[in-house]
Motif scaffolding. Structure first.
Motif, PDB file in Angstrom:
ATOM      1  N   LEU A 151       0.831  -1.200   0.000  1.00 45.34           N
ATOM      2  CA  LEU A 151       0.000   0.000   0.000  1.00 45.34           C
ATOM      3  C   LEU A 151       0.868   1.252   0.000  1.00 45.34           C
ATOM      4  O   LEU A 151       0.550   2.245  -0.647  1.00 45.34           O
ATOM      5  CB  LEU A 151      -0.953  -0.010   1.208  1.00 45.34           C
ATOM      6  CG  LEU A 151      -1.971  -1.156   1.186  1.00 45.34           C
ATOM      7  CD1 LEU A 151      -2.889  -1.085   2.404  1.00 45.34           C
ATOM      8  CD2 LEU A 151      -2.796  -1.138  -0.095  1.00 45.34           C
ATOM      9  N   ARG A 152       1.994   1.187   0.722  1.00 42.84           N
ATOM     10  CA  ARG A 152       2.878   2.358   0.734  1.00 42.84           C
ATOM     11  C   ARG A 152       3.567   2.562  -0.616  1.00 42.84           C
ATOM     12  O   ARG A 152       3.869   3.695  -0.991  1.00 42.84           O
ATOM     13  CB  ARG A 152       3.900   2.251   1.870  1.00 42.84           C
ATOM     14  CG  ARG A 152       3.249   2.576   3.202  1.00 42.84           C
ATOM     15  CD  ARG A 152       4.213   2.716   4.351  1.00 42.84           C
ATOM     16  NE  ARG A 152       3.506   3.215   5.519  1.00 42.84           N
ATOM     17  CZ  ARG A 152       3.622   4.461   6.002  1.00 42.84           C
ATOM     18  NH1 ARG A 152       4.460   5.302   5.451  1.00 42.84           N
ATOM     19  NH2 ARG A 152       2.914   4.850   7.037  1.00 42.84           N
ATOM     20  N   LEU A 207       1.197   4.377  -2.738  1.00 39.49           N
ATOM     21  CA  LEU A 207       1.063   5.783  -2.371  1.00 39.49           C
ATOM     22  C   LEU A 207       2.352   6.581  -2.537  1.00 39.49           C
ATOM     23  O   LEU A 207       2.456   7.711  -2.060  1.00 39.49           O
ATOM     24  CB  LEU A 207       0.585   5.874  -0.917  1.00 39.49           C
ATOM     25  CG  LEU A 207      -0.799   5.269  -0.689  1.00 39.49           C
ATOM     26  CD1 LEU A 207      -1.067   5.064   0.786  1.00 39.49           C
ATOM     27  CD2 LEU A 207      -1.868   6.156  -1.310  1.00 39.49           C
ATOM     28  N   ALA A 258      -5.862   8.136   1.861  1.00 32.69           N
ATOM     29  CA  ALA A 258      -5.177   7.013   2.497  1.00 32.69           C
ATOM     30  C   ALA A 258      -5.230   7.109   4.012  1.00 32.69           C
ATOM     31  O   ALA A 258      -5.014   8.163   4.590  1.00 32.69           O
ATOM     32  CB  ALA A 258      -3.724   6.965   2.034  1.00 32.69           C
ATOM     33  N   LEU A 295      -3.288   5.263   6.966  1.00 35.64           N
ATOM     34  CA  LEU A 295      -2.166   4.346   7.135  1.00 35.64           C
ATOM     35  C   LEU A 295      -1.882   4.085   8.602  1.00 35.64           C
ATOM     36  O   LEU A 295      -2.198   4.901   9.463  1.00 35.64           O
ATOM     37  CB  LEU A 295      -0.917   4.909   6.455  1.00 35.64           C
ATOM     38  CG  LEU A 295      -0.980   4.944   4.926  1.00 35.64           C
ATOM     39  CD1 LEU A 295       0.224   5.638   4.362  1.00 35.64           C
ATOM     40  CD2 LEU A 295      -1.095   3.534   4.388  1.00 35.64           C
ATOM     41  N   ALA A 347      -8.162  11.498   4.957  1.00 33.25           N
ATOM     42  CA  ALA A 347      -8.261  10.783   3.683  1.00 33.25           C
ATOM     43  C   ALA A 347      -9.456  11.267   2.868  1.00 33.25           C
ATOM     44  O   ALA A 347      -9.423  11.279   1.648  1.00 33.25           O
ATOM     45  CB  ALA A 347      -8.367   9.284   3.937  1.00 33.25           C
ATOM     46  N   VAL A 406      -7.704   4.103   0.253  1.00 36.39           N
ATOM     47  CA  VAL A 406      -6.837   3.012   0.672  1.00 36.39           C
ATOM     48  C   VAL A 406      -6.762   3.034   2.191  1.00 36.39           C
ATOM     49  O   VAL A 406      -6.428   4.056   2.772  1.00 36.39           O
ATOM     50  CB  VAL A 406      -5.418   3.219   0.091  1.00 36.39           C
ATOM     51  CG1 VAL A 406      -4.483   2.135   0.578  1.00 36.39           C
ATOM     52  CG2 VAL A 406      -5.456   3.254  -1.426  1.00 36.39           C
ATOM     53  N   ASP A 446      -5.304   1.001   5.635  1.00 35.60           N
ATOM     54  CA  ASP A 446      -4.489  -0.067   6.206  1.00 35.60           C
ATOM     55  C   ASP A 446      -4.947  -0.288   7.640  1.00 35.60           C
ATOM     56  O   ASP A 446      -4.778   0.594   8.483  1.00 35.60           O
ATOM     57  CB  ASP A 446      -3.009   0.345   6.152  1.00 35.60           C
ATOM     58  CG  ASP A 446      -2.073  -0.845   6.331  1.00 35.60           C
ATOM     59  OD1 ASP A 446      -2.567  -1.983   6.416  1.00 35.60           O
ATOM     60  OD2 ASP A 446      -0.850  -0.626   6.389  1.00 35.60           O
ATOM     61  N   LEU A 462       2.070  12.501   1.309  1.00 34.87           N
ATOM     62  CA  LEU A 462       0.843  12.074   0.629  1.00 34.87           C
ATOM     63  C   LEU A 462       0.226  13.258  -0.099  1.00 34.87           C
ATOM     64  O   LEU A 462      -0.237  13.132  -1.229  1.00 34.87           O
ATOM     65  CB  LEU A 462      -0.167  11.500   1.627  1.00 34.87           C
ATOM     66  CG  LEU A 462       0.086  10.073   2.105  1.00 34.87           C
ATOM     67  CD1 LEU A 462      -0.928   9.690   3.171  1.00 34.87           C
ATOM     68  CD2 LEU A 462       0.027   9.092   0.952  1.00 34.87           C
TER      69      LEU A 462
END
Ligand SMILES: Nc1ncnc2c1ncn2[C@@H]1O[C@H](COP(=O)(O)OP(=O)(O)OP(=O)(O)O)[C@@H](O)[C@H]1O
Ligand SMILES: [Mg+2]
Lengths: 336, 285
Positions: free
Chosen positions: A47-48, A51, A80, A82, A144, A153, A155, B95
């Motif tokens: 996933l990282r 991204l 995301a 995370l 997000a 996404v 996690d 991000l």
């Protein structure tokens, strides 16, 4: 319509740890994709990489054919949540979100909307240092959601959430995935990594299962489960008659624990037989294999080994210890 | 880029540690300024011997200690980037803007800006310090004489008025000579601190390395090889201060002011560039 494609995705850390190994997968819009695998399977790393936070050793993972870092304003496309994302403890929740909103060029009204969405309006002006784990997780989700992204996404998003929070998240993700991204005329992609299989089973439409950095299975959850064992269990005062009727229809019925159990059958097959023979039914349960047993079948033996139960003396053993010869203490005690 | 700069400014003023750092600057400036001005025996005269209170040389000596603020500008610059790693806020930062070079560029700009603000704060503190020192002197002159003697009291008033005007004139003059160098020096030192932080990533390590290098290594190198010493960041910053040339007998060898500015800029940008291509390119896990 968004797409996510990984091709030959590989990540090696420090020359020795092969975290992700030639991974190919596609995530499709319109449903929730579960990203499953045991500890250390490479979920977070994958996933990282998606991204742009981790650079693949080789291969690629692309969003609509672009690398994340080539997206002009990624906040508007991809959201995301995370695991190890950080907060400055002295900064308030509202200010934390304003940072991302500023970079993305979003109005601060959107910050309030997202805080409201995750139920943090009350705590908006408290510093994040005093937040509980679940509150931090909600704040991550709010961040997000700032850009209403069509790729989301997450996690381990359920980490630290209370039961209401988990239930809310489940509904939220389902609705969000099925809603169209209005301005793009397509559906959204939602990818969720999780260890909570019973929870995942309730929300995911597709699954991608990793073990040891490799793809173990990918596809629609329904299809994966369909190929597995199913059975029907019936409670009835007429057990004997039902068994005979089912056997007459060449279904392998047996009486077990006072129930009639018919392995490999579906309720659609058993129901008409019961009606035809006018058999009184008190309960009928159809079971398919659970995501959990599918998961163990797919990942069995790989990943980190778990100790086989707890010794009768009540001592705890390390996950990766063999059978305990003498009483020893678990990972934290360090008395071994 | 405007948005990135906006976010970086917001990062600074939404945490209290920034204010604490600025507070420390004021406290240190005041402590050093008063300490030097009030030290017994006129030690602040340096090789020029005891300098009379209120003279131009005296103000130069008092104000030129204010360049200690650049040490804190270095710390500020280092924190601007290492704080992101320390609190793992790099994840949301990258991000929102995955082109990391742009993030570092914005941080360079903000470091310079906040270093300049810090320098300006220092010089305002210096001004307050100067006025207080003048007022203290005038006051101490007045008291012993001011015992209800009409004529002499009036005379004393005039004398001290003249003294006040003369000394504040000296003060303004010296302040305006020193201020640009200090302000530019703190601005550039913040960039240098950011560069160190970008390269070293760890907050404690970056700050300790920055301080030890500036305070210890540079002093040693400067003493043994002055020709090398003048190119090091601390001496380069000192070179920005025109006043430093005339101060303390001009014992140290210095670059021209623009040379000092260039050297500092080169240090900061080169370190930040190196940092961007090593540490900052590495994986965020
Ligand atoms: N920065 C890193 N340096 C070295 N090895 C790493 C690093 N990050 C991850 N790894 C290794 O890569 C492998 C995959 O880790 P990853 O965090 O992706 O697993 P995961 O599937 O997310 O596990 P979990 O379910 O525990 O979250 C592990 O063996 C881990 O030790
Ligand atoms: Mg993980």
């Amino acid at each position: 319509m968004a797409t996510i494609q990984a091709r030959g995705l590989t990540k090696r850390f420090g020359g020795e740890v092969l975290a992700v190994d030639h991974l190919d997968f596609d995530a499709v819009p319109g449903g929730v994709t579960g990203f499953l695998g045991p500890n250390g399977a490479g979920k977070t790393t994958t996933l990282r990489m998606l991204l742009g936070l981790v650079t693949p050793t080789s291969g690629s993972v692309l969003i609509d054919g672009h690398r994340y870092r080539d997206l002009p304003n990624p906040t508007m496309r991809v959201g995301a949540v995370l695991e190890a994302s950080g907060f400055h403890p002295a900064r308030t929740a509202r200010n934390h979100l304003k940072l991302t909103a500023t970079v993305a060029g979003l109005p601060f009204r959107r910050v309030d909307e997202c805080l409201d969405l995750v139920g943090l309006s009350e705590a908006a002006d408290r510093s994040v240092g005093g937040f509980s784990m679940g509150m931090r997780q909600r704040l991550e989700l709010a961040r997000a959601m700032l850009g209403k992204p069509d790729v989301l996404v997450l996690d381990e998003p359920a980490n630290g959430l209370d039961p209401q929070g988990i239930a809310w998240l489940r509904d939220f993700l389902r609705v969000y995935a099925s809603e169209g991204a209005s301005d793009r005329g397509g559906k959204r992609i939602v990818i969720v990594s999780s260890h909570l299989l019973s929870e995942a089973q309730l929300i995911v439409d597709d699954v991608i299962v990793l073990t040891g950095g490799r793809l173990a299975a990918q596809g629609r959850l329904q299809d994966l489960l369909a190929g597995s064992k199913r059975s029907v269990r019936v409670q009835t005062p007429d057990a004997e008659r039902l068994v005979q009727a089912l056997r007459a229809a060449s279904l392998p019925a047996v009486v077990r624990d006072g129930y009639v159990v018919c392995d490999g059958a579906t309720p659609q097959a058993v129901g008409p037989i019961m009606v035809e023979n006018r058999i009184e039914v008190h309960e009928m349960v159809s079971s398919t294999e659970s995501l959990e047993s599918l998961f163990f079948a797919l990942t069995g033996g790989e990943g980190m080994q778990v100790g086989h139960g707890v010794a009768s003396t009540g001592d705890y053993r390390r996950f990766d210890d063999g059978p305990a010869a003498s009483p020893s203490v678990g990972p934290i005690g360090g008395q071994a | 880029m405007t948005r990135l700069l906006g976010a970086e400014i917001r990062k600074l003023w939404t945490i209290w540690s920034t204010y604490v750092l600025f507070g420390i600057v004021v406290v240190i400036d005041l402590a050093f300024g008063f300490g030097l001005a009030l030290a017994p025996g006129g030690r602040h005269g340096g090789s020029a011997g005891v300098v009379p209170h209120g003279s131009s040389q005296w103000f130069i000596n008092v104000f030129s200690v204010l360049d200690v603020s650049r040490i804190l500008a270095l710390v500020l610059g280092a924190i601007i980037i290492t704080g992101e790693y320390r609190h793992k806020t790099v994840t949301p930062t990258f991000l929102a803007e995955p082109r990391r070079g742009r993030v570092v560029t914005a941080k360079l700009g903000i470091s310079f800006g906040s270093g300049v603000v810090l320098g300006a704060l220092t010089m305002v503190t210096g001004l307050v310090l100067g006025f207080v020192l003048v007022a203290m002197k005038v006051h101490s002159c007045l008291t012993p004489l001011g015992v209800s003697q009409g004529m002499s009291q009036a005379l004393c008033g005039v004398r001290h008025g003249v003294y006040y005007v003369a000394t504040t004139h000296n003060m303004w003059h010296d302040w305006s000579r020193i201020a640009p160098g200090v302000v530019l020096g703190t601005g550039l030192f913040a960039i240098y601190g950011l560069g160190l932080g970008a390269l070293l990533k760890n907050q404690i390590v970056a700050i300790v390395v920055g301080l030890v290098f500036t305070l210890v290594v540079e002093a040693i190198v400067g003493a043994i090889w002055p020709t090398i010493g003048e190119y090091l960041p601390g001496q380069a910053a000192t070179a920005l201060e025109d006043a430093a040339r005339t101060n303390f007998g001009g014992t140290t060898q210095l670059l021209p002011w623009w040379g000092g500015a260039c050297m500092l800029l080169i240090y900061g940008i080169a370190l930040a560039f190196l940092g961007t291509f090593t540490t900052l390119r590495s994986d965020v896990t």
